[in-house]
Design a protein around this motif. Structure first.
Motif, PDB file in Angstrom:
ATOM      1  N   UNK A   1       0.847  -1.289   0.096  1.00 49.68           N
ATOM      2  CA  UNK A   1       0.063   0.052   0.137  1.00 49.68           C
ATOM      3  C   UNK A   1       1.010   1.342  -0.076  1.00 49.68           C
ATOM      4  N   UNK A   2       0.602   2.215  -0.899  1.00 51.20           N
ATOM      5  CA  UNK A   2       1.271   3.417  -1.234  1.00 51.20           C
ATOM      6  C   UNK A   2       0.434   4.426  -0.508  1.00 51.20           C
ATOM      7  N   UNK A   3       0.893   5.256   0.533  1.00 57.33           N
ATOM      8  CA  UNK A   3       0.193   6.458   0.847  1.00 57.33           C
ATOM      9  C   UNK A   3       0.788   7.636   0.885  1.00 57.33           C
ATOM     10  N   UNK A   4       0.337   8.665   0.121  1.00 56.83           N
ATOM     11  CA  UNK A   4       0.978  10.054   0.329  1.00 56.83           C
ATOM     12  C   UNK A   4       0.022  10.857   0.932  1.00 56.83           C
ATOM     13  N   UNK A   5       0.475  11.506   2.162  1.00 59.17           N
ATOM     14  CA  UNK A   5      -0.524  12.501   2.931  1.00 59.17           C
ATOM     15  C   UNK A   5      -0.202  13.741   2.391  1.00 59.17           C
TER      16      UNK A   5
ATOM     17  N   UNK B   1      -6.265  23.307   0.220  1.00 59.78           N
ATOM     18  CA  UNK B   1      -7.210  24.210  -0.329  1.00 59.78           C
ATOM     19  C   UNK B   1      -8.227  24.576   0.503  1.00 59.78           C
ATOM     20  N   UNK B   2      -8.409  26.114   0.971  1.00 59.88           N
ATOM     21  CA  UNK B   2      -9.293  26.604   1.982  1.00 59.88           C
ATOM     22  C   UNK B   2      -9.752  25.548   2.838  1.00 59.88           C
ATOM     23  N   UNK B   3      -8.720  25.073   3.640  1.00 66.85           N
ATOM     24  CA  UNK B   3      -8.856  24.195   4.939  1.00 66.85           C
ATOM     25  C   UNK B   3      -8.992  22.810   4.702  1.00 66.85           C
ATOM     26  N   UNK B   4      -9.369  22.322   3.109  1.00 67.59           N
ATOM     27  CA  UNK B   4      -9.463  21.079   2.895  1.00 67.59           C
ATOM     28  C   UNK B   4      -8.187  20.450   2.649  1.00 67.59           C
ATOM     29  N   UNK B   5      -8.025  19.244   3.097  1.00 66.79           N
ATOM     30  CA  UNK B   5      -6.577  18.550   2.801  1.00 66.79           C
ATOM     31  C   UNK B   5      -6.776  17.185   1.984  1.00 66.79           C
ATOM     32  N   UNK B   6      -5.998  17.067   1.212  1.00 67.94           N
ATOM     33  CA  UNK B   6      -6.125  15.646   0.447  1.00 67.94           C
ATOM     34  C   UNK B   6      -4.792  14.722   0.722  1.00 67.94           C
ATOM     35  N   UNK B   7      -5.322  13.634   0.500  1.00 67.35           N
ATOM     36  CA  UNK B   7      -4.121  12.530   0.398  1.00 67.35           C
ATOM     37  C   UNK B   7      -4.486  11.683  -0.712  1.00 67.35           C
ATOM     38  N   UNK B   8      -3.439  10.729  -1.184  1.00 67.33           N
ATOM     39  CA  UNK B   8      -3.625   9.801  -2.163  1.00 67.33           C
ATOM     40  C   UNK B   8      -3.142   8.371  -2.005  1.00 67.33           C
ATOM     41  N   UNK B   9      -3.745   7.312  -2.071  1.00 68.12           N
ATOM     42  CA  UNK B   9      -3.385   6.004  -1.694  1.00 68.12           C
ATOM     43  C   UNK B   9      -3.541   5.139  -2.759  1.00 68.12           C
ATOM     44  N   UNK B  10      -2.909   3.870  -2.675  1.00 67.24           N
ATOM     45  CA  UNK B  10      -3.237   2.882  -3.958  1.00 67.24           C
ATOM     46  C   UNK B  10      -2.671   1.731  -3.752  1.00 67.24           C
TER      47      UNK B  10
END
Length: 119
Positions: A1-5, A10-19
């Motif tokens: 599992x790869x996870x990039x946090x 943007x405007x308080x929202x935060x994103x991560x992507x995994x796969x």
């Protein structure tokens, strides 16, 4: 599992992507369950995902309407099969409108750049 946090904010929202490697809808559900064992991801607002298998495409918006299809289209363009990509969003209190789809696309691009087209 790869996870990039913390890849996009943007405007308080935060994103991560995994796969990671994934061959069925059942495996996709197991992948999501494993990801959500991490307390931070369990508390996320959305875990949208896409998966192309030899049998069928699968996706889940998790309340972020249309996000699963965005991920699926990018997987189709890359011809990346049997590999799930999950874009996680923590809602920051302000609506992002159409920008949220740009962020989903950018998250998938970041993932593909880090992991490569073969996963």
């Amino acid at each position: 599992m790869h996870v990039f946090e913390n890849i996009i904010s943007d405007r308080g929202s935060k994103y991560a992507v995994s796969g990671g490697p994934c061959r069925s809808e059942t495996e996709a559900k197991a992948f999501l369950k494993a990801l959500q064992r991490r307390k931070k991801f369990a508390k996320a607002t959305h875990n949208s995902w896409g998966l192309l298998t030899t049998e069928a495409p699968f996706k889940g918006d998790d309340g972020e309407s249309g996000a699963g299809m965005v991920i699926l289209r990018m997987l189709e363009r890359e011809a990346l099969q049997d590999h799930i990509i999950v874009v996680t969003r923590w809602y920051g209190g302000k609506h992002l409108g159409g920008d949220r789809f740009r962020h989903v696309q950018e998250a998938v691009r970041i993932y593909l750049a880090q992991v490569g087209p073969t996963g």
